[in-house]
Write an enzyme that holds these catalytic residues in place. Structure first.
Site, mmCIF file in Angstrom:
data_model
loop_
_atom_site.group_PDB
_atom_site.id
_atom_site.type_symbol
_atom_site.label_atom_id
_atom_site.label_comp_id
_atom_site.label_asym_id
_atom_site.label_seq_id
_atom_site.Cartn_x
_atom_site.Cartn_y
_atom_site.Cartn_z
ATOM 1 N N ASP A 1 0.778 -1.080 -0.107
ATOM 2 C CA ASP A 1 0.010 -0.218 -0.125
ATOM 3 C C ASP A 1 0.955 1.163 -0.105
ATOM 4 O O ASP A 1 2.129 1.229 0.382
ATOM 5 C CB ASP A 1 -1.109 -0.094 1.229
ATOM 6 N N ASP B 1 -10.766 2.041 -3.101
ATOM 7 C CA ASP B 1 -11.375 1.874 -1.762
ATOM 8 C C ASP B 1 -12.954 1.882 -1.804
ATOM 9 O O ASP B 1 -13.542 1.729 -0.681
ATOM 10 C CB ASP B 1 -10.963 3.006 -0.930
#
Ligand code: GLA
Length: 719
Positions: A460, A528
């Site tokens: 990430d 997301d």
């Protein structure tokens, strides 16, 4: 083949054709030795005709366009290369020296060497032509042959010239949790740019890719000439579309020059990232399929690996878990039929810096012993014992000010001395342009891999650059470019040591989705925003450039955590099933019915995912054009296909979507079976239909409710 021209005078005109099965990019050398861009489009068999080409030499116009435009010489369009030479000279005029074409399996690589007429500068233009995929990749290599440093102010990868009456640009805009929104603009005169300056996390607001419909005012999947492109770069990028006074269009693409002058010392070479182009004479559908084919064969890391279906802990547990929460989730994942468990954020750092929220812990990659005293190896072994693979989340480029790492190494943080370091999500960015930081980041990956038997890493990157600055760099203007090169350096080291581990590129969702990072990673976290209602459009945009096999796509809880909207469990599973399927919720909170639907979907998915991963995608109906979205994936041998239909809007009572298929075998018939359902929405479920019926008339489906969906498997009869 190798051609050497010798000096710069009295040379013959010659043509250099870079061709694939159906396309040609034609370059030609004129009498002065200038290498000009002539054409990109349908294949020209006898390209030698350009040997005698006579340009229109009106000096008011930019009629002659160099293959690699420079500042200097007689071209006054946008320079792909601008150099400040050692003597202060600002002009560059390149002339042909030699070229060479090397043939490999399905690939032809042409390297053209150019020299400046006056300065000690060499430019190598490299074109790789992927024959069956109709893709041409191009980049430049800039070599300082002099004794003193020079400065590159623009160092784009490539320049291409198109000639059409009009240009319809399809581009992507977006934001965090809103990636891959499609926008179409008719290009006006002057410059239209796709670019980003965030340094890292560069693909939320736009993506370094495009689809360009030529001579068209409307976008078509099936007809018309189309050029599509994508840049292999994960840092600041810029793709300029410069429509000049003659109506032609120059596309200049590469690293964004913003604050990025590059000092090139004596003898050094700068290699620009590859720009990937494809041309289709049959609309955008074929252009996407070309890119997907190229990506699977050449562009992605280990495209043969089948990414497992998975349960990710993030939306189901966030930071609040202990060993039991996780092993329970694994039990549930296994009982649903999933194939991997991924432990997301929150498993590391201890004491005052424990990662119990996003406020602390980044940088301290030691196991949080209060949450998981048994260790990562215990979790990995538990997963494996349940028949699941095991994955884990890291964010190695970042540090929270509240961490042991920051106390030890404040000098590793991206900043400019004297200015405030601006936090984003409570974190700072580590300076990956610094080799010591690269070693650290590699070390994070390496040490996490030693914590247990790990199959998958979710990498990430949850912030971008603000107040750029590096204590390592002599020239601050090197920072942006050197950061991305540093990232690739680490990823290359990771791949050398861990060729088999699967890696997902995530950056606050889809902030790092590009063919640069995909050279090292197996897939991306698309967004997301896991809301299926939003994903319909997002996944459509994504599919224009990237193949579905790399598109992480998860079933999540309702109301959705980002949008607070609710859709049915069936709609959510049917949307997620057209990428790399996953689940991201707390299974304990699912009702028995929901669990049944998901189990059925996971089971069905396993029977057709090879078609999604390796087949040809036909976007039959777009979410931007009406109430129905339909995508058909057809296996390469055309024996099987899987159709997804999503109805996103109430139209009127009794309305039935009519979906006409494409890409099936003419003259064949297919048995149509609806999956993921108890009662079919198709009257012909289980029956066989000729491909002409399916393709000319189509399937009329009883899909009426907003956010209702259907999935069909098609199997050719009498195989
Ligand atoms: C980012 C990712 C999410 C999740 C969180 C964890 O936002 O995109 O999927 O991993 O970080 O902090």
């Amino acid at each position: 083949m190798c051609f050497i021209a010798g000096g710069f005078s009295a040379r013959a005109q010659r043509t250099i054709a870079i061709s694939t099965k159906n396309t040609s990019m034609i370059l030609s050398v004129d009498k002065s030795g200038s290498l000009d861009f002539q054409a990109y489009g349908k294949r020209i068999e006898r390209a030698g005709v350009f040997d005698a080409f006579v340009p229109n030499d009106d000096h008011h116009l930019n009629m002659r366009v160099p293959a690699y435009t420079t500042r200097g010489g007689d071209y006054i369009g946008a320079p792909a290369l601008s150099v400040m030479h050692a003597d202060g000279g600002m002009n560059t005029e390149l002339r042909y020296v030699s070229h060479e074409t090397v043939k490999g399996e399905g690939v032809e690589k042409t390297t053209i060497i150019l020299h400046d007429t006056m300065q000690p500068l060499e430019v190598r233009l490299v074109y790789v032509a992927y024959q069956d995929e109709d893709v041409i990749e191009s980049h430049s290599e800039i070599v300082n042959l002099g004794k003193k440093e020079i400065v590159l102010t623009d160092y784009f990868s490539s320049s291409v010239m198109l000639n059409a009456s009009r240009y319809l640009l399809t581009r992507f805009w977006g934001s965090w949790a809103h990636e891959f929104q499609v926008e179409r603009v008719q290009l006006s005169h002057g410059v239209t740019s796709i670019e980003d300056y965030c340094g890292v996390r560069t693909t939320h607001k736009s993506n370094p890719s495009f689809v360009l419909s030529l001579d068209a005012s409307e976008f078509s999947e099936t007809s018309g000439e189309v050029v599509a492109g994508a840049l292999k770069w994960s840092g600041n990028y810029k793709i300029d579309f410069y429509r000049d006074e003659t109506g032609r269009l120059q596309i200049r693409s590469g690293i964004n020059p913003m604050s990025s002058e590059w000092h090139l010392s004596k003898g050094e070479t700068f290699v620009t990232p590859d720009m990937v182009y494809t041309f289709s004479a049959n609309g955008a559908g074929q252009a996407s399929r070309n890119l997907h084919d190229w990506a699977r064969r050449f562009g992605l890391y280990d495209a043969a690996a089948v990414a497992p279906t998975l349960l990710n802990s993030w939306e189901g547990a966030y930071f609040a878990f202990d060993t039991k929460t996780l092993t329970d989730m694994m039990d549930d994942a296994a009982s649903i039929g999933l194939e991997m468990f991924v432990l997301d954020d929150g498993w590391f750092a201890n004491g005052e810096f424990a990662r119990n929220s996003d406020k602390s812990g980044l940088g301290d990659w030691q196991l949080n012993t209060s949450k998981i005293p048994e260790g990562i190896s215990y979790l990995a072994d538990y997963a494996h014992a349940k028949g699941l693979k095991f994955g884990i989340w890291i964010e190695p480029e970042m540090v929270n000010p509240k961490s042991g790492l920051y106390q030890k190494h404040p000098d590793w943080v991206v900043n400019e001395p004297g200015r405030d370091i601006i936090p984003l999500r409570n974190q700072y960015l580590l300076d990956l342009s610094n080799p010591a930081v690269q070693d650290f980041v590699f070390g994070v990956f390496d040490s996490v891999m030693q914590m247990g038997d790990i199959d998958y890493i979710k990498w990430d990157c949850n912030r971008h650059v603000l107040n750029m600055g590096s204590s390592f760099q002599k020239h601050q203007s090197h920072f942006y470019t050197a950061y991305t090169l540093g990232l690739y350096n680490v990823l290359a080291r990771v791949r050398e040591k861990y060729p088999k581990v699967m890696i997902q590129s995530c950056s606050s969702g889809g902030g790092r989705v590009d063919y640069g990072v995909l050279q090292y990673t197996n897939e991306v976290w698309t967004s997301d925003d896991t809301d299926a209602a939003v994903r319909t459009q997002m996944q459509y945009g994504f599919s224009l450039i990237y193949p579905s096999m790399v598109m992480g796509s998860h079933i999540s809880a309702v109301p959705n955590h980002q949008t607070h909207l609710s859709t049915s469990i069936k709609y959510r599973t049917d949307i997620a099933s057209s990428g790399r399927l996953g689940v991201e919720l707390q299974p304990k909170q699912m009702t028995a019915d929901e669990k049944k639907v998901v189990m059925r979907a996971v089971d069905g998915y396993k029977s057709f995912r090879d078609i999604i991963y390796q087949g040809d995608l036909y976007r039959l109906q777009s979410p931007y054009d009406g109430p129905d979205t339909a995508n058909l994936y057809v296996s390469k041998d055309k024996k099987r296909a899987v159709l997804f239909v999503y109805h996103t809007e109430y139209v009127l009572k009794g309305f039935m979507p009519q979906i006409r298929l494409q890409g099936l075998q003419d003259g064949a018939s297919y048995k149509v079976t609806e999956l993921n359902c108890t009662k079919s929405v198709f009257w012909g479920n289980g029956k066989s239909f000729d491909s002409d019926y399916l393709q000319s008339f189509g399937m009329n489906l009883k899909l009426r409710d907003t956010y209702s969906s259907a999935v069909f498997l098609l199997e050719m009869d009498n195989q």
